[in-house]
Scaffold this active site. Structure first.
Site, PDB file in Angstrom:
ATOM      1  N   THR B  74       0.915  -1.182  -0.012  1.00 54.12           N
ATOM      2  CA  THR B  74       0.015   0.003   0.058  1.00 54.12           C
ATOM      3  C   THR B  74       0.813   1.131  -0.101  1.00 54.12           C
ATOM      4  O   THR B  74       0.774   2.024  -0.852  1.00 54.12           O
ATOM      5  CB  THR B  74      -0.903  -0.046   1.353  1.00 54.12           C
ATOM      6  OG1 THR B  74      -1.945  -1.087   1.033  1.00 54.12           O
ATOM      7  CG2 THR B  74      -1.831   1.171   1.040  1.00 54.12           C
ATOM      8  N   GLN B 183       0.833 -10.130  -5.922  1.00 53.15           N
ATOM      9  CA  GLN B 183       0.324 -11.349  -6.236  1.00 53.15           C
ATOM     10  C   GLN B 183       0.988 -12.156  -7.069  1.00 53.15           C
ATOM     11  O   GLN B 183       0.544 -13.401  -7.408  1.00 53.15           O
ATOM     12  CB  GLN B 183      -1.329 -11.226  -6.494  1.00 53.15           C
ATOM     13  CG  GLN B 183      -2.312 -10.474  -5.686  1.00 53.15           C
ATOM     14  CD  GLN B 183      -2.575 -11.233  -4.470  1.00 53.15           C
ATOM     15  OE1 GLN B 183      -2.094 -12.410  -4.107  1.00 53.15           O
ATOM     16  NE2 GLN B 183      -3.058 -10.545  -3.523  1.00 53.15           N
ATOM     17  N   SER B 203       5.109  -7.023  -1.513  1.00 53.52           N
ATOM     18  CA  SER B 203       4.739  -6.903  -0.182  1.00 53.52           C
ATOM     19  C   SER B 203       5.483  -8.489   0.413  1.00 53.52           C
ATOM     20  O   SER B 203       5.351  -9.512  -0.374  1.00 53.52           O
ATOM     21  CB  SER B 203       3.224  -6.931   0.011  1.00 53.52           C
ATOM     22  OG  SER B 203       2.706  -7.308   1.250  1.00 53.52           O
ATOM     23  N   HIS B 205       4.204 -10.259   2.982  1.00 54.24           N
ATOM     24  CA  HIS B 205       3.387 -11.354   3.830  1.00 54.24           C
ATOM     25  C   HIS B 205       2.401 -12.032   2.773  1.00 54.24           C
ATOM     26  O   HIS B 205       1.816 -13.032   3.244  1.00 54.24           O
ATOM     27  CB  HIS B 205       2.502 -10.599   4.609  1.00 54.24           C
ATOM     28  CG  HIS B 205       1.186  -9.736   4.125  1.00 54.24           C
ATOM     29  ND1 HIS B 205      -0.003 -10.185   4.188  1.00 54.24           N
ATOM     30  CD2 HIS B 205       1.202  -8.656   3.612  1.00 54.24           C
ATOM     31  CE1 HIS B 205      -0.701  -9.359   3.584  1.00 54.24           C
ATOM     32  NE2 HIS B 205      -0.235  -8.295   3.306  1.00 54.24           N
ATOM     33  N   THR B 241      12.710   4.824  10.754  1.00 57.02           N
ATOM     34  CA  THR B 241      13.863   3.646  11.251  1.00 57.02           C
ATOM     35  C   THR B 241      13.402   2.321  10.520  1.00 57.02           C
ATOM     36  O   THR B 241      12.618   1.804  10.473  1.00 57.02           O
ATOM     37  CB  THR B 241      13.912   3.332  12.758  1.00 57.02           C
ATOM     38  OG1 THR B 241      14.130   4.768  13.337  1.00 57.02           O
ATOM     39  CG2 THR B 241      14.724   2.379  13.117  1.00 57.02           C
ATOM     40  N   CYS B 328     -10.226  -7.202   1.595  1.00 56.22           N
ATOM     41  CA  CYS B 328     -10.515  -5.599   1.829  1.00 56.22           C
ATOM     42  C   CYS B 328     -11.931  -5.242   1.612  1.00 56.22           C
ATOM     43  O   CYS B 328     -12.471  -4.267   2.191  1.00 56.22           O
ATOM     44  CB  CYS B 328      -9.406  -4.597   1.038  1.00 56.22           C
ATOM     45  SG  CYS B 328      -7.828  -5.389   1.000  1.00 56.22           S
TER      46      CYS B 328
END
Lengths: 151, 387
Positions: B74, B183, B203, B205, B241, B328
């Site tokens: 995102t 994906q 991404s 995850h 960080t 979502c």
């Protein structure tokens, strides 16, 4: 989004699900394009001595619903609430009664409870019409319900 | 067996691979330094981050200074959409993008950019001809997702990349090409040069890594402005960080993909078996999206006369986790924007079910779904006034 235990109970084992083949009235609400559709079947005991047809009693009520878990649970609890009531009291069942009965509904699903109470109101309207007395009840005759709850 | 939980929602998120978890573990309490610190604690973390960056760069066929770590796709998507085009310039995207792209594009419209949303055909594919037609002098950015998160269709990214490269040879202002490849990473060609992309979102995850970490590939020379401020990290493009354990996890996750690639045939076989059986057993069912250009783990069905959420919950009660559309959009009343872009009848769009397999799923689990699903569809159809 999370459903209450009561919603899941009604959704998993809905009460009064099915049709009444010799129904005295049917209320149909929703629209398949919205994703929710509901049909409420009424079997009404006509009290011969009563002058007010709203005193007639709902002896059986069944529902058919296409929709989410909330729509099915609302239909189920509505039929529980309406069964055995006279039409006058049944007509007073509002969305807040349904939401309360179910313990609560997620905000995006509250429209399902409106759909259920509207379905019953429409069935009662059809009953009065079939009895030829709808003109005596202008408030019910002029009932206007939204077709779809989507904005 | 009935108590065994089965997970078929890998496009929502995947479990962290035990090897990834093992690689991350030392970076919480032992090697905890801030990678920006010059002392030994910091340098130990920095060394590990460098290695992870190399792993990601190698995975993409990129240089290490082209990899920007972010909090996830995102953020990567937002950085591209909000940080590249200026008011008056045009962004071209598709109607079936993830909301991380679509909502950022709407924000850019408010800021004075022009956004063109390309439609897709009934199979869920973007047309090259239509894209070419939409391109004009003001076009600054093209962002087309690699694999759709709902229906799994694979867009012709390499062909689009080639087309844009060719157009750029004669243009005064270059067009930059971005793809959200979240994906795709498990299954598709990810070499940024073969694909011809300037920017790519990743991404962790979705590839058996941890949540809260992702990356943006940015080809050297691609202009980009930061969307947050307060530090020099990631060349000032993503101050903050560094999430060291997350970065280590992402590095390990992309390493594992190349090892796992040999198992892709297995996932495809299971998926094809599932689709074949379901269509055979359940009447009035269909698969949405192109079957050929499709991620090998995605099966997306519509069942006439039932509602997706009810299906999902009844399957969940039997211990099987699936999704309607995308995670979502559950909780929203509107039918999926992806299915509507395909031109699907809203009734069928409401009755959709997404099953996304992962590398740990077995045939036994698929058989369990095939055993349970027909009865659930039948139960709901019996309840429905639509016969």
């Amino acid at each position: 989004m999370q459903y209450s235990a009561e919603v899941m109970k009604h959704f998993t084992n809905p009460h009064n699900q099915g049709q009444i083949s010799d129904a005295d009235a049917i209320g149909e609400v929703g629209n398949p394009l919205c994703g929710d559709m509901m049909k409420i079947y009424l079997k009404v005991d006509r009290l011969p001595l009563a002058a007010d047809r709203l005193e007639d009693k709902i002896v059986d009520i069944k529902f058919e619903t296409l929709g989410c878990a909330a729509a099915i649970a609302c239909s189920s609890i509505l039929t529980d609430m309406a069964k055995g009531k006279n039409l006058k009291d049944a007509f007073k069942i509002e969305k807040s009664d349904i939401v309360k009965g179910l313990g609560d509904l997620p905000p995006v699903k509250v429209h399902c409870s409106i759909l259920a109470s509207d379905g019953l109101k429409l069935a009662i309207k059809e009953y009065l019409e079939k009895q030829g007395v709808l003109d005596q009840y202008p408030e019910i005759k002029n009932l206007s319900l939204p077709e779809c709850f989507h904005e | 067996m009935p108590n065994q939980k089965i997970y078929f929602d890998h496009s929502a998120t995947a479990p962290v691979d035990p090897e990834v978890f093992k690689a991350m573990a030392p970076f919480f309490s032992e090697i905890f330094g801030n990678a920006s610190s010059i002392h030994g604690f910091g340098q130990a973390a920095q060394t590990a981050v460098d290695e992870a960056r190399e792993a990601v760069a190698e995975f993409l066929g990129a240089k290490t200074n082209e990899v920007i770590f972010t909090s996830g796709a995102t953020e990567s998507d937002n950085l591209v959409i909000l940080g590249l085009a200026k008011p008056g310039e045009q962004i071209i995207t598709s109607k079936i993008e993830h909301p991380a792209i679509l909502e950022a594009c709407r924000e850019m419209e408010k800021r004075g950019a022009e956004v063109t949303y390309l439609g897709v055909d009934a199979q869920g594919l973007v047309s090259l001809a239509e894209l070419q037609k939409a391109i004009k002098a003001e076009t600054r950015l093209v962002s087309i997702m690699y694999v759709n998160n709902e229906i799994g269709t694979i867009q012709p990214i390499a062909k689009i990349g080639e087309m844009i490269k060719e157009l750029n040879q004669t243009r005064k202002e270059k067009i930059y090409f971005h793809t959200d490849a979240v994906q795709a990473a498990n299954y598709c060609e990810m070499n940024v040069n073969k694909l011809g992309v300037d920017l790519m979102s990743l991404s962790a995850h979705k590839i058996y890594g941890p949540k809260g970490i992702g990356a943006l590939y940015r080809r050297s020379g691609t202009p980009l402005k930061p969307i947050q401020f307060g530090g020099h990290q990631e060349a000032g493009l993503r101050p903050g960080t560094l999430n060291v354990p997350g970065i280590i996890g992402l590095g390990k996750a992309v390493e594992l993909i190349s090892q796992d690639k040999k198992n892709l045939g297995e996932i495809r076989k299971l998926r094809d078996y599932l689709i074949e059986e379901i269509l055979k057993i359940i009447p009035k069912a269909q698969v949405n999206g192109d079957l050929k250009n499709r991620a090998p783990n995605n099966a997306h069905f519509s069942f006439y006369g039932v509602e997706g959420e009810s299906l999902l919950l009844l399957l969940d009660q039997r211990g099987i986790a699936v999704s309607t559309g995308s995670a979502c959009s559950s909780g929203s009343l509107e039918p999926s924007h992806v299915l509507m872009a395909l031109g699907l009848n809203p009734l069928l769009a409401h009755g959709s079910l997404r099953i996304t397999l992962g590398k740990f799923n077995t045939k036994k689990e698929i058989d369990r779904l095939i055993e349970v699903l027909p009865g659930i569809v039948e139960k709901l159809r019996k309840m429905s006034p639509l016969k």
